[in-house]
Design a protein around this motif. Structure first.
Motif, PDB file in Angstrom:
ATOM      1  N   ALA A  33      49.806  49.237  37.131  1.00 60.23           N
ATOM      2  CA  ALA A  33      49.834  50.653  37.495  1.00 60.23           C
ATOM      3  C   ALA A  33      48.706  51.408  36.784  1.00 60.23           C
ATOM      4  O   ALA A  33      47.987  52.199  37.408  1.00 60.23           O
ATOM      5  N   ASP A  34      48.534  51.142  35.499  1.00 58.11           N
ATOM      6  CA  ASP A  34      47.454  51.798  34.744  1.00 58.11           C
ATOM      7  C   ASP A  34      46.093  51.370  35.262  1.00 58.11           C
ATOM      8  O   ASP A  34      45.168  52.188  35.376  1.00 58.11           O
ATOM      9  N   LYS A  35      45.962  50.089  35.576  1.00 61.12           N
ATOM     10  CA  LYS A  35      44.694  49.579  36.086  1.00 61.12           C
ATOM     11  C   LYS A  35      44.322  50.250  37.399  1.00 61.12           C
ATOM     12  O   LYS A  35      43.177  50.665  37.588  1.00 61.12           O
ATOM     13  N   ILE A  36      45.292  50.373  38.291  1.00 61.06           N
ATOM     14  CA  ILE A  36      45.029  51.017  39.576  1.00 61.06           C
ATOM     15  C   ILE A  36      44.586  52.456  39.361  1.00 61.06           C
ATOM     16  O   ILE A  36      43.614  52.911  39.954  1.00 61.06           O
ATOM     17  N   GLN A  37      45.295  53.175  38.496  1.00 57.22           N
ATOM     18  CA  GLN A  37      44.932  54.573  38.249  1.00 57.22           C
ATOM     19  C   GLN A  37      43.527  54.675  37.666  1.00 57.22           C
ATOM     20  O   GLN A  37      42.749  55.544  38.064  1.00 57.22           O
ATOM     21  N   THR A  38      43.183  53.793  36.756  1.00 54.60           N
ATOM     22  CA  THR A  38      41.841  53.796  36.167  1.00 54.60           C
ATOM     23  C   THR A  38      40.782  53.510  37.225  1.00 54.60           C
ATOM     24  O   THR A  38      39.742  54.181  37.272  1.00 54.60           O
ATOM     25  N   THR A  51      42.138  44.065  43.416  1.00 52.62           N
ATOM     26  CA  THR A  51      43.455  44.260  42.818  1.00 52.62           C
ATOM     27  C   THR A  51      44.518  44.462  43.892  1.00 52.62           C
ATOM     28  O   THR A  51      45.593  43.855  43.836  1.00 52.62           O
ATOM     29  N   ALA A  52      44.232  45.300  44.874  1.00 51.32           N
ATOM     30  CA  ALA A  52      45.186  45.555  45.959  1.00 51.32           C
ATOM     31  C   ALA A  52      45.461  44.275  46.742  1.00 51.32           C
ATOM     32  O   ALA A  52      46.612  43.984  47.083  1.00 51.32           O
ATOM     33  N   HIS A  53      44.419  43.512  47.009  1.00 46.21           N
ATOM     34  CA  HIS A  53      44.576  42.260  47.752  1.00 46.21           C
ATOM     35  C   HIS A  53      45.482  41.297  46.994  1.00 46.21           C
ATOM     36  O   HIS A  53      46.403  40.700  47.571  1.00 46.21           O
ATOM     37  N   SER A  54      45.249  41.154  45.714  1.00 47.77           N
ATOM     38  CA  SER A  54      46.039  40.245  44.885  1.00 47.77           C
ATOM     39  C   SER A  54      47.501  40.687  44.817  1.00 47.77           C
ATOM     40  O   SER A  54      48.420  39.892  45.038  1.00 47.77           O
ATOM     41  N   GLN A  90      49.884  56.729  44.481  1.00 44.60           N
ATOM     42  CA  GLN A  90      51.008  57.146  43.645  1.00 44.60           C
ATOM     43  C   GLN A  90      52.278  56.361  43.989  1.00 44.60           C
ATOM     44  O   GLN A  90      53.045  56.002  43.095  1.00 44.60           O
ATOM     45  N   PHE A  91      52.481  56.062  45.270  1.00 43.99           N
ATOM     46  CA  PHE A  91      53.639  55.259  45.669  1.00 43.99           C
ATOM     47  C   PHE A  91      53.558  53.878  45.038  1.00 43.99           C
ATOM     48  O   PHE A  91      54.544  53.377  44.483  1.00 43.99           O
ATOM     49  N   VAL A  92      52.387  53.244  45.115  1.00 44.87           N
ATOM     50  CA  VAL A  92      52.213  51.902  44.558  1.00 44.87           C
ATOM     51  C   VAL A  92      52.404  51.921  43.045  1.00 44.87           C
ATOM     52  O   VAL A  92      53.070  51.041  42.490  1.00 44.87           O
TER      53      VAL A  92
END
Length: 111
Positions: A33-38, A51-54, A90-92
Motif C-alpha cells: 500500500a505504501d509502495k503504491i502511494q509512493t 507492481t499492479a501486474h504482480s 485508494q480502493f486498492v
C-alpha cells in the motif's frame, strides 16, 4: 478481501502450503500500500505498472476480485504511461491493508 475457500481450492486444502504462500506474500508485499502511494506520488507509472501486474495475479489467486479488477485498470493505464484514477488507487490501498490484516490473523491462528 481474501476468499479463503478459493485459496484453499488452489492449495488443495493444505494449511501448511497456505501459510507458506501467505508468509511469502507478506515478505514481498507487506508494504504494498505504501509502495503504491509512493509510486503515484512520484508519477512512476512504469514501476506502478509492474507492481499492479504482480499484485493483480497474486490477489486473483487469493480469490480477491474487486482489488484485482482495479489493479487491472491501473495496469492498463500505467502500461501506456497514463495516470491511474485516484479512487482506484485508494480502493486498492485500503484493500491491501485489509488483506494484510486477514493474513496476519490467519497466520496467528495457524500457529
Amino acid at each position: 478481501m481474501i476468499d479463503f475457500e478459493v485459496l484453499r481450492s488452489y492449495m488443495d486444502n493444505d494449511d501448511d502450503i497456505i501459510a507458506v504462500v501467505l508468509m511469502a506474500f507478506l515478505e514481498e508485499h507487506e508494504d504494498g500500500a505504501d509502495k503504491i502511494q509512493t509510486l503515484v506520488n512520484d508519477q512512476n507509472w512504469s514501476e506502478l505498472f509492474i507492481t499492479a501486474h504482480s499484485l493483480k495475479g497474486i490477489l486473483a489467486s487469493f480469490g480477491e476480485v474487486k482489488a484485482a479488477e482495479k489493479l487491472e485498470i491501473i495496469e492498463g493505464l500505467t502500461r501506456n504511461g497514463d495516470a491511474p484514477n485516484d479512487e482506484d488507487i485508494q480502493f486498492v490501498i485500503q484493500e491491501l491493508n485489509v488483506i494484510k490484516g486477514q493474513i496476519k490473523e490467519y497466520l496467528a491462528s495457524a500457529v
